[in-house]
Design an enzyme around this catalytic site. Structure first.
Site, PDB file in Angstrom:
ATOM      1  N   MET A 164     -12.114   4.781  -0.749  1.00 44.51           N
ATOM      2  CA  MET A 164     -12.107   5.120   0.899  1.00 44.51           C
ATOM      3  C   MET A 164     -13.541   7.068   0.357  1.00 44.51           C
ATOM      4  O   MET A 164     -12.373   7.610   1.300  1.00 44.51           O
ATOM      5  CB  MET A 164     -11.656   5.683   2.079  1.00 44.51           C
ATOM      6  CG  MET A 164     -11.514   4.053   2.757  1.00 44.51           C
ATOM      7  SD  MET A 164      -9.470   3.748   3.252  1.00 44.51           S
ATOM      8  CE  MET A 164      -8.080   3.469   1.297  1.00 44.51           C
ATOM      9  N   HIS A 191      -0.807  -1.390  -4.155  1.00 43.78           N
ATOM     10  CA  HIS A 191      -2.769  -1.097  -3.469  1.00 43.78           C
ATOM     11  C   HIS A 191      -2.517   0.802  -3.537  1.00 43.78           C
ATOM     12  O   HIS A 191      -1.727   1.202  -3.014  1.00 43.78           O
ATOM     13  CB  HIS A 191      -2.817  -2.451  -2.183  1.00 43.78           C
ATOM     14  CG  HIS A 191      -4.217  -1.528  -1.637  1.00 43.78           C
ATOM     15  ND1 HIS A 191      -5.129  -1.886  -1.847  1.00 43.78           N
ATOM     16  CD2 HIS A 191      -4.256  -0.630  -0.349  1.00 43.78           C
ATOM     17  CE1 HIS A 191      -5.931  -1.600  -1.292  1.00 43.78           C
ATOM     18  NE2 HIS A 191      -5.582  -0.977  -0.112  1.00 43.78           N
ATOM     19  N   SER A 194       0.791  -1.284  -0.091  1.00 39.88           N
ATOM     20  CA  SER A 194      -0.212   0.176  -0.039  1.00 39.88           C
ATOM     21  C   SER A 194       0.715   1.546   0.444  1.00 39.88           C
ATOM     22  O   SER A 194       1.242   1.618   1.292  1.00 39.88           O
ATOM     23  CB  SER A 194      -0.953   0.247   1.192  1.00 39.88           C
ATOM     24  OG  SER A 194      -1.146   1.112   1.376  1.00 39.88           O
ATOM     25  N   HIS A 197      -8.317   1.263  -3.990  1.00 43.28           N
ATOM     26  CA  HIS A 197      -9.378   1.467  -2.301  1.00 43.28           C
ATOM     27  C   HIS A 197      -9.828   2.697  -2.365  1.00 43.28           C
ATOM     28  O   HIS A 197      -9.129   3.381  -1.855  1.00 43.28           O
ATOM     29  CB  HIS A 197      -8.290   0.565  -1.565  1.00 43.28           C
ATOM     30  CG  HIS A 197      -9.230   0.536   0.039  1.00 43.28           C
ATOM     31  ND1 HIS A 197      -8.485  -0.148   0.606  1.00 43.28           N
ATOM     32  CD2 HIS A 197     -10.661   0.839  -0.448  1.00 43.28           C
ATOM     33  CE1 HIS A 197      -9.948  -0.217   1.858  1.00 43.28           C
ATOM     34  NE2 HIS A 197     -10.751   0.544   0.951  1.00 43.28           N
ATOM     35  N   MET A 230     -11.263  -5.063   5.513  1.00 46.10           N
ATOM     36  CA  MET A 230     -10.739  -4.028   6.409  1.00 46.10           C
ATOM     37  C   MET A 230     -10.172  -4.069   7.696  1.00 46.10           C
ATOM     38  O   MET A 230     -10.994  -5.052   8.815  1.00 46.10           O
ATOM     39  CB  MET A 230     -11.472  -3.278   6.562  1.00 46.10           C
ATOM     40  CG  MET A 230     -11.290  -2.008   6.100  1.00 46.10           C
ATOM     41  SD  MET A 230     -10.221  -1.398   4.492  1.00 46.10           S
ATOM     42  CE  MET A 230      -8.928  -0.798   5.894  1.00 46.10           C
ATOM     43  N   ASP A 283      -7.062  -5.947   5.169  1.00 47.55           N
ATOM     44  CA  ASP A 283      -6.276  -4.691   4.666  1.00 47.55           C
ATOM     45  C   ASP A 283      -6.297  -3.665   5.934  1.00 47.55           C
ATOM     46  O   ASP A 283      -7.107  -4.070   6.957  1.00 47.55           O
ATOM     47  CB  ASP A 283      -7.076  -3.965   3.646  1.00 47.55           C
ATOM     48  CG  ASP A 283      -6.332  -2.807   3.346  1.00 47.55           C
ATOM     49  OD1 ASP A 283      -5.421  -2.170   3.933  1.00 47.55           O
ATOM     50  OD2 ASP A 283      -7.281  -1.574   2.445  1.00 47.55           O
ATOM     51  N   ASP A 297      -4.937   4.074  -2.126  1.00 46.79           N
ATOM     52  CA  ASP A 297      -5.818   4.163  -1.108  1.00 46.79           C
ATOM     53  C   ASP A 297      -6.028   6.218  -1.532  1.00 46.79           C
ATOM     54  O   ASP A 297      -5.522   6.573  -1.079  1.00 46.79           O
ATOM     55  CB  ASP A 297      -5.314   4.266   0.327  1.00 46.79           C
ATOM     56  CG  ASP A 297      -4.882   2.849   1.079  1.00 46.79           C
ATOM     57  OD1 ASP A 297      -5.482   2.224   0.709  1.00 46.79           O
ATOM     58  OD2 ASP A 297      -3.666   2.382   1.582  1.00 46.79           O
ATOM     59  N   MET A 316      -9.033   8.763  -0.289  1.00 41.78           N
ATOM     60  CA  MET A 316      -9.716   8.802   0.408  1.00 41.78           C
ATOM     61  C   MET A 316      -9.642  10.082   0.457  1.00 41.78           C
ATOM     62  O   MET A 316      -9.123  11.723   0.293  1.00 41.78           O
ATOM     63  CB  MET A 316      -8.658   8.761   1.910  1.00 41.78           C
ATOM     64  CG  MET A 316      -7.951   7.833   2.470  1.00 41.78           C
ATOM     65  SD  MET A 316      -7.056   7.918   3.743  1.00 41.78           S
ATOM     66  CE  MET A 316      -6.498   6.089   4.253  1.00 41.78           C
TER      67      MET A 316
HETATM   68  C1  DX5 Z   1      -6.385   1.980   5.737  1.00 39.90           C
HETATM   69  C2  DX5 Z   1      -5.914   1.742   4.189  1.00 39.90           C
HETATM   70  C3  DX5 Z   1      -4.806   0.300   3.703  1.00 39.90           C
HETATM   71  C4  DX5 Z   1      -3.413   1.088   5.061  1.00 39.90           C
HETATM   72  C5  DX5 Z   1      -2.589   0.136   5.426  1.00 39.90           C
HETATM   73  O1  DX5 Z   1      -7.439   3.211   5.621  1.00 39.90           O
HETATM   74  O2  DX5 Z   1      -6.890   0.969   3.771  1.00 39.90           O
HETATM   75  O3  DX5 Z   1      -4.027   0.043   2.541  1.00 39.90           O
HETATM   76  O4  DX5 Z   1      -3.617   1.999   4.384  1.00 39.90           O
HETATM   77  O5  DX5 Z   1      -1.826   0.381   5.770  1.00 39.90           O
HETATM   78  P1  DX5 Z   1      -1.310  -0.427   6.972  1.00 39.90           P
HETATM   79  O6  DX5 Z   1       0.040  -1.778   6.777  1.00 39.90           O
HETATM   80  O7  DX5 Z   1       0.635   0.725   7.408  1.00 39.90           O
HETATM   81  O8  DX5 Z   1      -1.825  -0.909   8.225  1.00 39.90           O
HETATM   82 ZN    ZN Z   2      -6.623   0.159   1.238  1.00 40.55          ZN
END
Ligand code: DX5
Ligand code: ZN
Length: 239
Positions: free
Chosen positions: A82, A47, A22, A80, A151, A187, A49, A51
């Site tokens: 969010m 991956h 990620s 992903h 999650m 995740d 993320d 947001m």
């Molecule tokens: C959290 C994300 C994850 C996160 C994972 O909201 O969806 O993908 O970045 O990171 P680590 O491995 O640091 O928990």
């Molecule tokens: Zn994620």
């Protein structure tokens, strides 16, 4: 040996887990290099993320960043989302180079329609579940799902601790998707210690940020450590 133990052994011995770094934990000033390093170290997918500051209390990146990563990555990009109203942005992310797009079930009033739109845009369609959302919420939509993101932290930030109770949900989902072509991702809070329980509970893809990009010996060492932990989990589970 009880049948659940036998099933778990079959899964572990028959396939290796995929590793999806990620980039949330990467050095954003050198993102291209970091992605290249992860890829060269054997990552299976990247991956990303996304947001929006509304669905989660953090803002990260958008389609422009996905587009930049797509220029350096040869492995699939797993996006992903969010964000609220994910349907407004699906096409943009698909055009930017996403190979799979996951939306949160909690942010999707019309999930069936959204999954259809992701596929129409040429991507694999994923659904992400917050820790409080039960596996059963997916029961009537499984025909339309390619990937499930479980999650194991509350979404919004990297570096949080794995919520161990989520392994029960992973096991429930593993049983629910039996016989279907659906990959289960885990995740949040994955590291060499937590990976084994996620694997035994049925995860196909381990998403990990901090333990890869913040590894004190570098990205390749972080991935190698996860691979060793995965091999050990398999070896320990063998009869
Ligand atoms: C959290 C994300 C994850 C996160 C994972 O909201 O969806 O993908 O970045 O990171 P680590 O491995 O640091 O928990
Ligand atoms: Zn994620």
């Amino acid at each position: 040996m009880d049948s659940s133990k036998r099933k778990s052994q079959q899964r572990l011995t028959s396939k290796q887990i995929k590793i999806a770094p990620s980039i949330l934990a990467a050095d954003f000033g050198r993102l291209g290099e970091e992605v290249t390093r992860a890829q060269e170290a054997g990552a299976d997918l990247i991956h990303i993320d996304v947001m929006d500051g509304r669905f989660v209390p953090n803002i990260t990146m958008g389609p422009l960043v996905v587009e930049a990563i797509a220029k350096v990555a040869a492995i699939p990009l797993d996006v992903h989302l969010m964000i609220v109203e994910p349907d407004r942005f699906l096409r943009r992310f698909a055009e930017s180079g996403a190979d799979s797009i996951s939306v949160h079930i909690e942010a999707s009033t019309h999930l069936h329609s959204v999954l259809g739109q992701i596929k129409e845009a040429g991507c694999r369609a994923g659904v992400a579940l917050n820790p409080h959302t039960p596996a059963s919420a997916l029961q009537d939509i499984l025909d339309d799902v390619d990937m499930i993101n479980v999650m194991t932290v509350n979404p919004g930030f990297g570096g949080q601790s794995f919520i161990s109770g989520m392994t029960r949900k992973l096991r429930t989902l593993r049983a629910m998707v039996a016989g279907r072509d659906i990959e289960i991702e885990v995740d949040g809070g994955i590291n060499a210690e937590t990976l084994s329980s996620a694997m035994k509970a049925g995860a196909d893809i381990a998403i990990a940020g901090t333990c890869i990009f913040q590894h004190k010996k570098g990205i390749a060492a972080g991935i190698a450590e996860l691979r060793r932990a995965a091999a050990l989990a398999i070896a320990n589970d063998d009869p």
